[in-house]
Design a protein around this motif. Structure first.
Motif, PDB file in Angstrom:
ATOM      1  N   MET A  64       0.847  -1.200   0.000  1.00 43.91           N
ATOM      2  CA  MET A  64       0.000   0.000   0.000  1.00 43.91           C
ATOM      3  C   MET A  64       0.882   1.248   0.000  1.00 43.91           C
ATOM      4  O   MET A  64       1.967   1.255   0.584  1.00 43.91           O
ATOM      5  N   LEU A  65       0.383   2.314  -0.632  1.00 42.04           N
ATOM      6  CA  LEU A  65       1.070   3.597  -0.569  1.00 42.04           C
ATOM      7  C   LEU A  65       0.529   4.370   0.634  1.00 42.04           C
ATOM      8  O   LEU A  65      -0.658   4.688   0.702  1.00 42.04           O
ATOM      9  N   VAL A  66       1.410   4.641   1.575  1.00 41.29           N
ATOM     10  CA  VAL A  66       1.050   5.311   2.825  1.00 41.29           C
ATOM     11  C   VAL A  66       1.453   6.774   2.721  1.00 41.29           C
ATOM     12  O   VAL A  66       2.626   7.095   2.482  1.00 41.29           O
ATOM     13  N   GLY A  67       0.481   7.677   2.891  1.00 41.09           N
ATOM     14  CA  GLY A  67       0.735   9.099   2.771  1.00 41.09           C
ATOM     15  C   GLY A  67       0.816   9.788   4.119  1.00 41.09           C
ATOM     16  O   GLY A  67       0.015   9.496   5.017  1.00 41.09           O
ATOM     17  N   VAL A  68       1.786  10.698   4.259  1.00 45.73           N
ATOM     18  CA  VAL A  68       1.966  11.441   5.507  1.00 45.73           C
ATOM     19  C   VAL A  68       1.992  12.938   5.194  1.00 45.73           C
ATOM     20  O   VAL A  68       3.011  13.465   4.739  1.00 45.73           O
ATOM     21  N   PRO A  69       0.881  13.650   5.416  1.00 43.02           N
ATOM     22  CA  PRO A  69       0.880  15.099   5.188  1.00 43.02           C
ATOM     23  C   PRO A  69       1.511  15.839   6.365  1.00 43.02           C
ATOM     24  O   PRO A  69       1.601  15.309   7.475  1.00 43.02           O
TER      25      PRO A  69
END
Length: 371
Positions: A1-6
């Motif tokens: 999975m692509l995990v995004g961290v803003p």
């Protein structure tokens, strides 16, 4: 999975959802991590450090939200963030929905699956992802009280520990959980006179043994609250009902009995606060005065010490975050502790305490996941 961290955008919030160490763990488990530029600046972690850990750098939060299958944050999404969430996307963060109808409705409209750190449980019935921030906030509450007690800040002009020949400040802690225990530990260490109120006799016995008689323990009744608050220089609100709004234990009439320049620190403000006169403040403007009593009600206290709190939070969330990234909704179905953390799923409220607090329809997690 692509995990995004803003990057966190709440006022004076310097924590980050994933530290470089956690990024390495996600990458080693076969996931991709996309982190917004400068998201780790508050903990001294440069984009280059994140690249070396295996992350890719996004130029904007929009890119993170568009590409991420799972979004990992610290604080609850702000309006411009929840508008970017979408159907099928997993959000993993602190949410504190019970006192926040606007955010709840925003998440419901988004169609996302929102797992709240503060309601994930463990085998002992504890709240393992809330605990580290409760420890930080409990300890910070005494530092905040010490500052607010100073005369230039509007306080009584007391030194918490006093000096030989001058009595110390009297500190009352409402709630004997993690926040209350850590607050009492700091206050005792500084030499204050400390009382802890709680409604659990077993917990009061534990606290009495833990502090070896160095704190006074009292069963929490209205009369006990009245007496303790009237005598207090500082009152720490440390009451928690998991997922639900905090009970308003101290009313405005009670406040009138307090000493002028006394200080209230409401650590329960994320869940609405346990003082009737509380409203959320920020690190920019942390205090205000009601009836001569200084109120400190910062809603993201651990954000002031982001290095300590980001690493402590990641230590606790990593196992569950990896499970979500690897298994998605199947992991929530399989793991009862993650199910306890599920607050919103595709337009349904799946946390009973939140639904009751906001008077919204409730759907049990397994039913919502099956649907």
């Amino acid at each position: 999975m692509l995990v995004g961290v803003p990057k966190e955008i709440k006022a004076q919030e310097y924590r980050v959802g994933l530290t470089p160490s956690s990024v390495r763990e996600y990458v080693a488990a076969g996931h991709s991590v996309l982190i917004e530029r400068d998201a780790g600046a508050g903990i001294g972690a440069s984009d280059e450090v994140y690249r070396r850990a295996g992350a890719s750098i996004a130029e904007s939060a929009e890119e993170v939200f568009q590409r991420g299958g799972m979004i990992v944050k610290v604080k609850e999404p702000q309006p411009q963030e929840w508008r970017q969430l979408r159907d099928g996307q997993i959000l993993f963060a602190y949410l504190h929905l019970a006192p926040d109808r606007e955010q709840t409705e925003g998440l419901l409209r988004s169609g996302c699956t929102a797992v709240a750190y503060e309601t994930v449980t463990d085998d002992h019935g504890g709240l393992p992802l809330l605990a580290p921030m409760s420890e930080v906030a409990g300890r910070l509450s005494i530092e905040a009280a010490a500052s607010a007690l100073k005369k230039p800040a509007g306080g009584r002009g007391l030194l918490i520990g006093g000096v030989p020949g001058v009595e110390p400040a009297r500190i009352v802690v409402i709630g004997g959980g993690i926040v209350g225990t850590q607050a009492a530990r700091m206050a005792v260490g500084l030499g204050a006179e400390v009382s802890i109120l709680d409604r659990s006799l077993p917990r009061l016995r534990q606290l009495d043994e833990m502090f070896a008689g160095r704190v006074r323990t009292r069963f929490s009744t209205i009369e006990a609250l009245d007496q303790e608050i009237a005598a207090a220089d500082v009152v720490i609100g440390a009451v928690l009902i998991p997922g639900a709004s905090a009970p308003k234990l101290v009313t405005r009439p009670m406040l009138k009995s307090m000493k002028r320049g006394a200080v209230i620190v409401d650590v329960a403000i994320d869940q609405g606060g346990c003082f009737e006169t509380s409203h959320a403040t920020t690190h920019d403007h942390p205090t205000y005065d009601v009836d001569g009593v200084i109120h400190y009600c910062v809603a993201n206290m651990p954000g002031a010490v982001p290095v300590t709190s980001s690493h402590a939070l990641n230590n606790a969330t990593l196992r569950f975050g990896l499970m979500l990234a690897s298994e998605g909704l199947s992991g929530i179905r399989r793991n009862s502790h993650l199910r306890d953390g599920l607050n919103i799923h595709r337009g349904e409220v799946t946390c009973e305490a939140v639904a009751k607090s906001l008077e919204l329809p409730y759907q049990p997690p397994l039913e919502a996941l099956a649907a």
